[in-house]
Design a protein around this motif. Sequence first.
Motif, mmCIF file in Angstrom:
data_model
loop_
_atom_site.group_PDB
_atom_site.id
_atom_site.type_symbol
_atom_site.label_atom_id
_atom_site.label_comp_id
_atom_site.label_asym_id
_atom_site.label_seq_id
_atom_site.Cartn_x
_atom_site.Cartn_y
_atom_site.Cartn_z
ATOM 1 N N LYS A 14 31.364 32.800 29.995
ATOM 2 C CA LYS A 14 32.775 33.038 30.324
ATOM 3 C C LYS A 14 32.985 32.888 31.838
ATOM 4 O O LYS A 14 33.964 32.293 32.297
ATOM 5 N N GLU A 15 32.028 33.442 32.612
ATOM 6 C CA GLU A 15 32.126 33.315 34.070
ATOM 7 C C GLU A 15 32.057 31.850 34.489
ATOM 8 O O GLU A 15 32.800 31.404 35.389
ATOM 9 N N ASP A 18 35.360 30.226 33.644
ATOM 10 C CA ASP A 18 36.368 30.661 34.623
ATOM 11 C C ASP A 18 36.175 29.946 35.959
ATOM 12 O O ASP A 18 37.145 29.555 36.618
#
Length: 197
Positions: A14-15, A18
């Motif tokens: 997810k990081e 992002d």
Amino acid sequence: MKQSSQLKIQQREKEAQDLRQAIFSLARSARSAAEESDTIFTELIRLIELKRFEVRELIKAQEKTAVGEAEQLLEKIQREIAELKKNETELDLLSHTEGPVQFLQSCQSLHASPALSAFPTLNANPGLSFSSAMAAVSDFKGLLHEVCQGGFVSIYEKVKDVTIVMPRNPEGQCDATPAGVEAGAAVHIESPLGEVV
């Protein structure tokens, strides 16, 4: 442990997503900002070119006016010189008259010496008459340079403030699962040069 590892993978994925999105967004914003700054600086250059043309035309117009006035005065002076020389020639001829009767007759037809008209004050330094104008242009250049320098410093500082990754926190803690990651906590990446960004 497997479940914990999967959670960490999901968190990092997810990081990464992002971060990729932030990179894409920043790149798009950078392109737009570069294009807009090009437009603004082009307009500034056009404005400076316009003012350069206006100053050149102003100097030419003032030269034409000043030279025209001086040439009119010169013509007037030359006419006065011609009249004075004519009168001088008549006086010279009169001085060679032999008979007193002829002398008196010639005196009656003689015109009085023309009076000189008032002569205006000339510029003490006509060769340097535009020096004050050039000093004003030089002052404008210095002022513009100061404004440009101050403006560039401000632009530089604002540009340097644009980051994707926030600076590392003072404690230097690097948890495998840092608190507040989902709330947008900073992610640290290393540049190809080995510098932490």
